[in-house]
Write a protein that holds these residues in place. Structure first.
Motif, PDB file in Angstrom:
ATOM      1  N   ASN A 143       0.834  -1.205   0.000  1.00 47.50           N
ATOM      2  CA  ASN A 143       0.000   0.000   0.000  1.00 47.50           C
ATOM      3  C   ASN A 143       0.867   1.253   0.000  1.00 47.50           C
ATOM      4  OD1 ASN A 143      -2.455  -1.272  -0.044  1.00 47.50           O
ATOM      5  ND2 ASN A 143      -2.857  -1.049   2.150  1.00 47.50           N
ATOM      6  N   LYS A 146       2.161   1.797  -3.355  1.00 45.14           N
ATOM      7  CA  LYS A 146       1.092   2.060  -4.314  1.00 45.14           C
ATOM      8  C   LYS A 146       0.527   3.475  -4.168  1.00 45.14           C
ATOM      9  CE  LYS A 146      -3.121  -0.472  -4.834  1.00 45.14           C
ATOM     10  NZ  LYS A 146      -3.847  -1.699  -4.485  1.00 45.14           N
ATOM     11  N   TYR A 147       0.404   3.929  -2.933  1.00 41.12           N
ATOM     12  CA  TYR A 147      -0.222   5.229  -2.705  1.00 41.12           C
ATOM     13  C   TYR A 147       0.803   6.336  -2.453  1.00 41.12           C
ATOM     14  CZ  TYR A 147      -4.168   2.121  -2.594  1.00 41.12           C
ATOM     15  OH  TYR A 147      -5.086   1.162  -2.946  1.00 41.12           O
ATOM     16  N   ASP A 171       4.790   6.438   4.918  1.00 36.20           N
ATOM     17  CA  ASP A 171       5.147   6.922   3.579  1.00 36.20           C
ATOM     18  C   ASP A 171       4.870   8.413   3.490  1.00 36.20           C
ATOM     19  OD1 ASP A 171       2.410   7.525   2.469  1.00 36.20           O
ATOM     20  OD2 ASP A 171       2.121   5.387   2.887  1.00 36.20           O
ATOM     21  N   GLY A 175      -1.632  10.302   1.143  1.00 40.08           N
ATOM     22  CA  GLY A 175      -2.338  10.541   2.404  1.00 40.08           C
ATOM     23  C   GLY A 175      -3.798  10.106   2.365  1.00 40.08           C
ATOM     24  N   MET A 176      -4.476  10.334   3.476  1.00 38.07           N
ATOM     25  CA  MET A 176      -5.869   9.877   3.566  1.00 38.07           C
ATOM     26  C   MET A 176      -6.741  10.941   4.224  1.00 38.07           C
ATOM     27  SD  MET A 176      -4.806   6.103   4.960  1.00 38.07           S
ATOM     28  CE  MET A 176      -6.326   5.199   4.810  1.00 38.07           C
ATOM     29  N   LEU A 180     -11.776   8.501   5.068  1.00 33.14           N
ATOM     30  CA  LEU A 180     -11.132   7.253   4.645  1.00 33.14           C
ATOM     31  C   LEU A 180     -10.419   6.594   5.832  1.00 33.14           C
ATOM     32  CD1 LEU A 180     -10.369   5.274   2.405  1.00 33.14           C
ATOM     33  CD2 LEU A 180      -8.443   6.743   1.819  1.00 33.14           C
ATOM     34  N   LYS A 189     -13.407  -1.575   0.930  1.00 34.17           N
ATOM     35  CA  LYS A 189     -13.394  -0.112   1.008  1.00 34.17           C
ATOM     36  C   LYS A 189     -12.155   0.432   0.312  1.00 34.17           C
ATOM     37  CE  LYS A 189     -14.662   3.915   2.214  1.00 34.17           C
ATOM     38  NZ  LYS A 189     -15.966   4.502   1.940  1.00 34.17           N
ATOM     39  N   GLN A 190     -12.357   1.358  -0.597  1.00 38.03           N
ATOM     40  CA  GLN A 190     -11.241   2.027  -1.255  1.00 38.03           C
ATOM     41  C   GLN A 190     -11.580   3.501  -1.375  1.00 38.03           C
ATOM     42  OE1 GLN A 190     -11.128  -0.408  -4.978  1.00 38.03           O
ATOM     43  NE2 GLN A 190      -9.078  -0.919  -4.254  1.00 38.03           N
ATOM     44  N   ALA A 191     -10.561   4.351  -1.465  1.00 37.22           N
ATOM     45  CA  ALA A 191     -10.834   5.755  -1.732  1.00 37.22           C
ATOM     46  C   ALA A 191     -11.442   5.847  -3.121  1.00 37.22           C
ATOM     47  CB  ALA A 191      -9.539   6.553  -1.667  1.00 37.22           C
ATOM     48  N   GLY A 201      -6.709  -3.068  -7.432  1.00 43.41           N
ATOM     49  CA  GLY A 201      -6.903  -3.671  -6.110  1.00 43.41           C
ATOM     50  C   GLY A 201      -8.363  -3.968  -5.836  1.00 43.41           C
ATOM     51  N   LEU A 202      -8.587  -4.672  -4.748  1.00 38.44           N
ATOM     52  CA  LEU A 202      -9.938  -5.093  -4.405  1.00 38.44           C
ATOM     53  C   LEU A 202     -10.446  -4.421  -3.136  1.00 38.44           C
ATOM     54  CD1 LEU A 202      -9.561  -8.950  -4.874  1.00 38.44           C
ATOM     55  CD2 LEU A 202     -10.873  -7.418  -6.316  1.00 38.44           C
ATOM     56  N   GLY A 203      -9.529  -3.807  -2.391  1.00 34.29           N
ATOM     57  CA  GLY A 203      -9.941  -3.247  -1.109  1.00 34.29           C
ATOM     58  C   GLY A 203     -10.053  -4.308  -0.031  1.00 34.29           C
ATOM     59  N   VAL A 204      -9.258  -5.369  -0.144  1.00 28.79           N
ATOM     60  CA  VAL A 204      -9.275  -6.400   0.901  1.00 28.79           C
ATOM     61  C   VAL A 204      -8.005  -6.374   1.755  1.00 28.79           C
ATOM     62  CG1 VAL A 204     -10.762  -7.928  -0.437  1.00 28.79           C
ATOM     63  CG2 VAL A 204      -8.308  -8.266  -0.506  1.00 28.79           C
ATOM     64  N   GLY A 205      -6.949  -5.720   1.256  1.00 26.47           N
ATOM     65  CA  GLY A 205      -5.650  -5.752   1.933  1.00 26.47           C
ATOM     66  C   GLY A 205      -5.725  -5.349   3.403  1.00 26.47           C
ATOM     67  N   LEU A 206      -6.320  -4.195   3.678  1.00 22.33           N
ATOM     68  CA  LEU A 206      -6.327  -3.704   5.056  1.00 22.33           C
ATOM     69  C   LEU A 206      -7.282  -4.511   5.938  1.00 22.33           C
ATOM     70  CD1 LEU A 206      -6.068   0.187   4.728  1.00 22.33           C
ATOM     71  CD2 LEU A 206      -4.323  -1.441   5.496  1.00 22.33           C
TER      72      LEU A 206
HETATM   73  N1  ATP Z   1      -0.414   4.078   2.574  1.00 21.11           N
HETATM   74  C1  ATP Z   1      -1.583   4.558   2.137  1.00 21.11           C
HETATM   75  N2  ATP Z   1      -1.698   5.861   1.740  1.00 21.11           N
HETATM   76  C2  ATP Z   1      -2.872   6.338   1.298  1.00 21.11           C
HETATM   77  N3  ATP Z   1      -4.015   5.625   1.211  1.00 21.11           N
HETATM   78  C3  ATP Z   1      -3.969   4.332   1.585  1.00 21.11           C
HETATM   79  C4  ATP Z   1      -2.758   3.731   2.071  1.00 21.11           C
HETATM   80  N4  ATP Z   1      -3.025   2.444   2.367  1.00 21.11           N
HETATM   81  C5  ATP Z   1      -4.332   2.252   2.077  1.00 21.11           C
HETATM   82  N5  ATP Z   1      -4.915   3.380   1.617  1.00 21.11           N
HETATM   83  C6  ATP Z   1      -6.329   3.569   1.221  1.00 21.11           C
HETATM   84  O1  ATP Z   1      -7.104   2.560   1.866  1.00 21.11           O
HETATM   85  C7  ATP Z   1      -7.830   1.813   0.892  1.00 21.11           C
HETATM   86  C8  ATP Z   1      -7.954   0.371   1.359  1.00 21.11           C
HETATM   87  O2  ATP Z   1      -6.679  -0.276   1.323  1.00 21.11           O
HETATM   88  P1  ATP Z   1      -6.608  -1.827   1.042  1.00 21.11           P
HETATM   89  O3  ATP Z   1      -5.200  -2.248   1.143  1.00 21.11           O
HETATM   90  O4  ATP Z   1      -7.611  -2.488   1.915  1.00 21.11           O
HETATM   91  O5  ATP Z   1      -7.146  -1.985  -0.441  1.00 21.11           O
HETATM   92  P2  ATP Z   1      -6.428  -1.704  -1.830  1.00 21.11           P
HETATM   93  O6  ATP Z   1      -4.981  -1.401  -1.647  1.00 21.11           O
HETATM   94  O7  ATP Z   1      -7.245  -0.666  -2.542  1.00 21.11           O
HETATM   95  O8  ATP Z   1      -6.630  -3.073  -2.607  1.00 21.11           O
HETATM   96  P3  ATP Z   1      -5.922  -4.481  -2.280  1.00 21.11           P
HETATM   97  O9  ATP Z   1      -5.047  -4.285  -1.086  1.00 21.11           O
HETATM   98  O10 ATP Z   1      -7.064  -5.393  -2.037  1.00 21.11           O
HETATM   99  O11 ATP Z   1      -5.162  -4.812  -3.507  1.00 21.11           O
HETATM  100  C9  ATP Z   1      -7.041   1.954  -0.386  1.00 21.11           C
HETATM  101  O12 ATP Z   1      -7.856   1.769  -1.531  1.00 21.11           O
HETATM  102  C10 ATP Z   1      -6.519   3.389  -0.275  1.00 21.11           C
HETATM  103  O13 ATP Z   1      -7.525   4.288  -0.695  1.00 21.11           O
END
Ligand code: ATP
Ligand code: MG
Length: 381
Positions: A143, A146-147, A171, A175-176, A180, A189-191, A201-206
């Protein structure tokens, strides 16, 4: 519709969704194993053609990405069905973090981000499932990469604070928002992303991170001073109370020779012919001798005739399950020396227990990572 009927309908719809997710992830995962193995095989053929090198790189990267998504989905569905069991042992968290960082370097390299890791001199012992803690860390690192825009920075740190181990992933990326921050751990849940869904992504990571940390008796928290001001994720795990008993790892003599160590006679039983064939080619190119069978009875016949040193048995086999096949092989005195390895799509503990009850010596989870199999073959000579 009465209130209770409505609740019942919702619950049944939820159950169906969960079942669908479990089946979907499982079915997606099966073809991934032979694809990944076929790619490993392809990577062994030297080539100087730039187009071909590029094609290979794309295939490998994208297959890896697909594999991670499927694994995450599968894990979330396991956790929702309470089917995921941790394998917790005392471990030094520093080593697990280093390993997770190594595995994540490609993401930072691709985006020319600078990555740093800071760990204390003292050991950080906790009762953890190593694979899961690595998965937690890699999800947070992924993440962060990616972000965060190209050229940004990502930091991973850990230290002891009282009776806790505190792991931070920070990082300086996008930001968020407060909205969010309060919902990012929810499933799917994703932004808001544009229609092009550039981040994917799918929004399952967190969700997965939070559940896994929770199962370890810990907590995870997200912080950000707002859009454009970076984000920080803080994981707290209970420190292991008593001093750890250090069990020396059995010393293994370093093996020399071919990548796979000594030459072995190997029987592969798998009804997925592509999976079996990819494995056969890989093993053969390591210098092993390999036979393949595609169902239980054929596997048993091949084993009796071929007397393999190692048998890799898929569990979900037609006609006779891998469990039964293992038992039948165990009963045959001629096959007493055969090392039995279960290869299954289900990584849970109860499957492991069942596998060893049926006489399996080892258990590999699909998709079989070829490096892990090579190591197993080296270590069991
Ligand atoms: N380090 C970060 N900086 C900014 N936003 C973040 C960060 N980590 C997570 N987010 C926000 O939180 C949301 C949920 O994160 P999550 O890891 O669950 O899903 P994802 O990264 O979108 O997809 P996946 O992890 O399933 O591939 C993200 O879509 C993003 O909007
Ligand atoms: Mg993610």
């Amino acid at each position: 519709m009465t209130e209770s009927k409505r609740v019942e309908a919702l619950e049944s719809a939820d159950r169906q969704t969960q079942e669908f997710l479990a089946v979907l992830a499982h079915e997606l995962r099966n073809p991934l194993a032979p694809i990944a193995n076929a790619l490993t095989l392809l990577a062994r053929k030297p080539t100087t053609d730039p187009a071909e090198i590029w094609v290979r790189e794309v295939l490998t990267r994208q297959t890896g990405q697909l594999g991670r998504l499927v694994e995450d989905l599968l894990d979330v569905s396991r956790i929702t069905r309470s089917a995921l069991v941790l394998d917790r042992r005392p471990a030094d968290v520093r080593a697990i973090l280093r390993h997770a960082a190594d595995a994540s370097m490609q993401w930072f390299d691709e985006r020319r981000q600078s990555f740093s890791i800071s760990l204390p001199e003292e050991r950080l012992m906790a009762d953890v499932d190593e694979v899961r803690l690595s998965q937690i860390t890699q999800n947070l690192l992924h993440n962060a990469a990616k972000y965060t825009p190209d050229g940004g920075t990502v930091e991973l740190g850990a230290r002891r604070e009282g009776v806790e181990i505190v792991i931070r992933v920070r990082d300086n990326g996008i930001g968020m928002t407060p909205e969010l921050l309060s919902s990012a751990f929810e499933l799917f849940k994703q932004a808001q992303q544009g229609l092009e869904r550039a981040q994917g992504g799918l929004g399952v990571g967190l969700t997965l991170v939070q559940r896994l940390v929770g199962m370890h008796g810990g907590t995870v928290q997200a912080r950000s001073e707002g859009p454009g001001r970076g984000a920080e994720f803080i994981v707290r795990l209970p420190l292991r109370a008593e001093p750890a008993i250090v069990r020396p790892q059995a010393e293994r003599p370093a093996t020399s020779g071919p990548a796979g160590g000594a030459r072995r006679r190997i029987l592969v039983v798998d009804d997925n012919r592509d999976a079996a064939q990819a494995l056969r080619l890989l093993l053969e190119s390591d210098g092993h001798e390999v036979q393949v069978a595609s169902d239980g009875p054929a596997g048993l016949a091949a084993a009796r005739q071929y007397r393999p040193g190692v048998a890799l048995l898929d569990i979900g086999l037609p006609k006779m399950s891998g469990y039964e096949l293992a038992q039948r092989m165990r009963e045959d005195p001629a096959l007493k020396g055969t090392l039995l390895v279960a290869v299954t799509g289900y990584g849970q503990m109860h499957d492991r227990a069942r596998a060893s009850a049926c006489g399996f010596h080892h258990h590999l989870v699909k998709p079989v990572e070829f490096g892990a199999l090579q190591q197993l073959l080296r270590e069991t000579v």
